[in-house]
Write a protein that holds these residues in place. Sequence first.
Motif, PDB file in Angstrom:
ATOM      1  N   GLU A 236       0.824  -1.203   0.000  1.00  0.00           N
ATOM      2  CA  GLU A 236       0.000   0.000   0.000  1.00  0.00           C
ATOM      3  C   GLU A 236       0.865   1.263   0.000  1.00  0.00           C
ATOM      4  O   GLU A 236       0.437   2.321  -0.455  1.00  0.00           O
ATOM      5  CB  GLU A 236      -0.937   0.009   1.206  1.00  0.00           C
ATOM      6  N   TYR A 237       2.070   1.148   0.536  1.00  0.00           N
ATOM      7  CA  TYR A 237       2.953   2.306   0.658  1.00  0.00           C
ATOM      8  C   TYR A 237       3.935   2.431  -0.502  1.00  0.00           C
ATOM      9  O   TYR A 237       4.482   3.509  -0.730  1.00  0.00           O
ATOM     10  CB  TYR A 237       3.761   2.218   1.960  1.00  0.00           C
ATOM     11  N   LEU A 238       4.187   1.342  -1.211  1.00  0.00           N
ATOM     12  CA  LEU A 238       5.271   1.330  -2.189  1.00  0.00           C
ATOM     13  C   LEU A 238       5.199   2.486  -3.172  1.00  0.00           C
ATOM     14  O   LEU A 238       4.183   2.695  -3.842  1.00  0.00           O
ATOM     15  CB  LEU A 238       5.292   0.004  -2.952  1.00  0.00           C
ATOM     16  N   TYR A 239       6.281   3.213  -3.253  1.00  0.00           N
ATOM     17  CA  TYR A 239       6.385   4.368  -4.141  1.00  0.00           C
ATOM     18  C   TYR A 239       6.328   3.914  -5.598  1.00  0.00           C
ATOM     19  O   TYR A 239       7.028   2.996  -6.005  1.00  0.00           O
ATOM     20  CB  TYR A 239       7.693   5.102  -3.856  1.00  0.00           C
ATOM     21  N   ASP A 240       5.462   4.577  -6.377  1.00  0.00           N
ATOM     22  CA  ASP A 240       5.242   4.180  -7.768  1.00  0.00           C
ATOM     23  C   ASP A 240       5.962   5.089  -8.769  1.00  0.00           C
ATOM     24  O   ASP A 240       5.660   5.096  -9.950  1.00  0.00           O
ATOM     25  CB  ASP A 240       3.746   4.170  -8.074  1.00  0.00           C
ATOM     26  N   ARG A 241       6.924   5.880  -8.250  1.00  0.00           N
ATOM     27  CA  ARG A 241       7.733   6.792  -9.065  1.00  0.00           C
ATOM     28  C   ARG A 241       6.931   7.940  -9.668  1.00  0.00           C
ATOM     29  O   ARG A 241       7.342   8.545 -10.653  1.00  0.00           O
ATOM     30  CB  ARG A 241       8.478   6.027 -10.176  1.00  0.00           C
ATOM     31  N   SER A 242       5.779   8.229  -9.087  1.00  0.00           N
ATOM     32  CA  SER A 242       5.047   9.428  -9.505  1.00  0.00           C
ATOM     33  C   SER A 242       5.820  10.650  -9.008  1.00  0.00           C
ATOM     34  O   SER A 242       6.632  10.543  -8.089  1.00  0.00           O
ATOM     35  CB  SER A 242       3.632   9.409  -8.918  1.00  0.00           C
ATOM     36  N   PRO A 243       5.602  11.816  -9.616  1.00  0.00           N
ATOM     37  CA  PRO A 243       6.409  13.000  -9.271  1.00  0.00           C
ATOM     38  C   PRO A 243       6.315  13.364  -7.790  1.00  0.00           C
ATOM     39  O   PRO A 243       5.223  13.372  -7.213  1.00  0.00           O
ATOM     40  CB  PRO A 243       5.808  14.107 -10.143  1.00  0.00           C
ATOM     41  N   LYS A 244       7.463  13.652  -7.201  1.00  0.00           N
ATOM     42  CA  LYS A 244       7.498  14.121  -5.824  1.00  0.00           C
ATOM     43  C   LYS A 244       7.220  15.624  -5.800  1.00  0.00           C
ATOM     44  O   LYS A 244       7.470  16.345  -6.765  1.00  0.00           O
ATOM     45  CB  LYS A 244       8.865  13.827  -5.199  1.00  0.00           C
ATOM     46  N   GLU A 245       6.708  16.078  -4.655  1.00  0.00           N
ATOM     47  CA  GLU A 245       6.450  17.506  -4.481  1.00  0.00           C
ATOM     48  C   GLU A 245       7.386  18.066  -3.415  1.00  0.00           C
ATOM     49  O   GLU A 245       8.108  17.313  -2.747  1.00  0.00           O
ATOM     50  CB  GLU A 245       4.982  17.725  -4.100  1.00  0.00           C
ATOM     51  N   ASN A 246       7.390  19.360  -3.243  1.00  0.00           N
ATOM     52  CA  ASN A 246       8.290  20.011  -2.290  1.00  0.00           C
ATOM     53  C   ASN A 246       7.719  19.927  -0.875  1.00  0.00           C
ATOM     54  O   ASN A 246       7.289  20.927  -0.290  1.00  0.00           O
ATOM     55  CB  ASN A 246       8.537  21.459  -2.703  1.00  0.00           C
ATOM     56  N   ILE A 247       7.727  18.716  -0.380  1.00  0.00           N
ATOM     57  CA  ILE A 247       7.120  18.428   0.919  1.00  0.00           C
ATOM     58  C   ILE A 247       8.106  17.649   1.778  1.00  0.00           C
ATOM     59  O   ILE A 247       8.769  16.713   1.315  1.00  0.00           O
ATOM     60  CB  ILE A 247       5.823  17.605   0.759  1.00  0.00           C
ATOM     61  N   ILE A 248       8.179  18.033   3.049  1.00  0.00           N
ATOM     62  CA  ILE A 248       8.906  17.287   4.078  1.00  0.00           C
ATOM     63  C   ILE A 248       7.851  16.855   5.092  1.00  0.00           C
ATOM     64  O   ILE A 248       6.963  17.639   5.441  1.00  0.00           O
ATOM     65  CB  ILE A 248       9.966  18.168   4.760  1.00  0.00           C
ATOM     66  N   THR A 249       7.936  15.625   5.565  1.00  0.00           N
ATOM     67  CA  THR A 249       6.938  15.142   6.512  1.00  0.00           C
ATOM     68  C   THR A 249       7.592  14.627   7.787  1.00  0.00           C
ATOM     69  O   THR A 249       8.774  14.255   7.817  1.00  0.00           O
ATOM     70  CB  THR A 249       6.095  13.998   5.919  1.00  0.00           C
ATOM     71  N   THR A 250       6.794  14.594   8.826  1.00  0.00           N
ATOM     72  CA  THR A 250       7.127  13.864  10.045  1.00  0.00           C
ATOM     73  C   THR A 250       5.804  13.475  10.689  1.00  0.00           C
ATOM     74  O   THR A 250       4.785  14.149  10.488  1.00  0.00           O
ATOM     75  CB  THR A 250       8.005  14.685  11.005  1.00  0.00           C
ATOM     76  N   THR A 251       5.788  12.381  11.424  1.00  0.00           N
ATOM     77  CA  THR A 251       4.559  11.876  12.032  1.00  0.00           C
ATOM     78  C   THR A 251       4.744  11.755  13.539  1.00  0.00           C
ATOM     79  O   THR A 251       5.773  11.244  13.998  1.00  0.00           O
ATOM     80  CB  THR A 251       4.182  10.499  11.450  1.00  0.00           C
ATOM     81  N   VAL A 252       3.759  12.205  14.300  1.00  0.00           N
ATOM     82  CA  VAL A 252       3.888  12.165  15.761  1.00  0.00           C
ATOM     83  C   VAL A 252       2.506  12.245  16.400  1.00  0.00           C
ATOM     84  O   VAL A 252       1.617  12.928  15.914  1.00  0.00           O
ATOM     85  CB  VAL A 252       4.773  13.339  16.266  1.00  0.00           C
ATOM     86  N   TRP A 253       2.336  11.511  17.492  1.00  0.00           N
ATOM     87  CA  TRP A 253       1.154  11.682  18.331  1.00  0.00           C
ATOM     88  C   TRP A 253       1.444  12.841  19.276  1.00  0.00           C
ATOM     89  O   TRP A 253       2.446  12.837  19.996  1.00  0.00           O
ATOM     90  CB  TRP A 253       0.863  10.406  19.118  1.00  0.00           C
ATOM     91  N   MET A 254       0.587  13.861  19.262  1.00  0.00           N
ATOM     92  CA  MET A 254       0.856  15.095  19.998  1.00  0.00           C
ATOM     93  C   MET A 254       0.010  15.249  21.255  1.00  0.00           C
ATOM     94  O   MET A 254      -0.179  16.353  21.769  1.00  0.00           O
ATOM     95  CB  MET A 254       0.653  16.295  19.067  1.00  0.00           C
TER      96      MET A 254
END
Length: 346
Positions: free
Chosen positions: A152-170
Amino acid sequence: MRKKSTLNKSKRIIFYSSVKYYRQFSLQGFYRKDIILLREMGYDVKLSKSFLNFFRFWTYDIAFIYFYRAGLLPAMIARLFFKKVIFTGGADNLDESFAGKKNYLVQKFLFTACSMFSNINIVVSKSDMRNIKKFYTGSNLALIRHSIKVNEYLYDRSPKENIITTTVWMGRTENVIRKGVDTAIMVFDKFYNEHPDYFLYIIGLTGDGTEYLRKIIENLPCKGNIIFTGGLNDADKIAILKKSRFYLQLSLYEGFGLAALEALAAGNIVIHSGMGGLNESVGEFGIVVDNTNSVNSIARILSDSLTWDQNVLNKKLKEGRNHALELFDDSRRLSLFREFFASFEK
């Protein structure tokens, strides 16, 4: 005529964690994942956030408990009624260098106490297992790592965007600090000076930790480019990760690093601290930073990564995806769960 249930009495599990809201069971990946796997195995899983439910002994046969702190009382009640007890979840405070002596001693005591009432402790990473075995000699330990549905997560080589992510329970400020999200914001601020077209997405349920982060952000030039998404369902989270170019996990300690693994599978360059389970879930397939306090150098790593040759980048992303697929797919954890529960129920 009412159809008879195919679930027999031995298939009833009460799944416990001391969450504030039941919604957390569906939005926090490690809970949701185990609930899904247990149900795939045919178990009737009932969720609980209160120890009082364990007094209803006629409604369950196995207690599946997350974390070796608040889980102590539910475990005691379950064993009082001769039920089987399973503990699991990361044990961050068993790393003394991270937790400090007082927190370490408290967690050590609680882990030992919980284990007195536990039939088995499912340990989620090698780093946690090493920390546990420094003081605990019991035989009721099993190493079964966290997992994700990699396809479900596997990258399909579609164009990346100018985004940085991080995930956290706040929900708690201390968790935000442990995950290094405050540092990630300062890194983004430095990076933003040269790359003002980038955005930082902070994914996760909001709470006290969100207010702590907002206070850090309020006077920064990059304020308008930092987005709190709140809790997301899998589809929306995966969509962001697949568009994201970088993922930051600058944790002081990680029991496993499930969110970083998801980002790796989704084709992100994962920049991480290498602390605890991160060396296992991501390791050399991301970029390990030597000093998480060195905001300038981490921002420079982000900038330098933008200059990589496309072939070099594609090779690194492919290796990361393969690492996730080979070692941490749900099918592997499900298989180990099946083996474990088969022997456990004998």
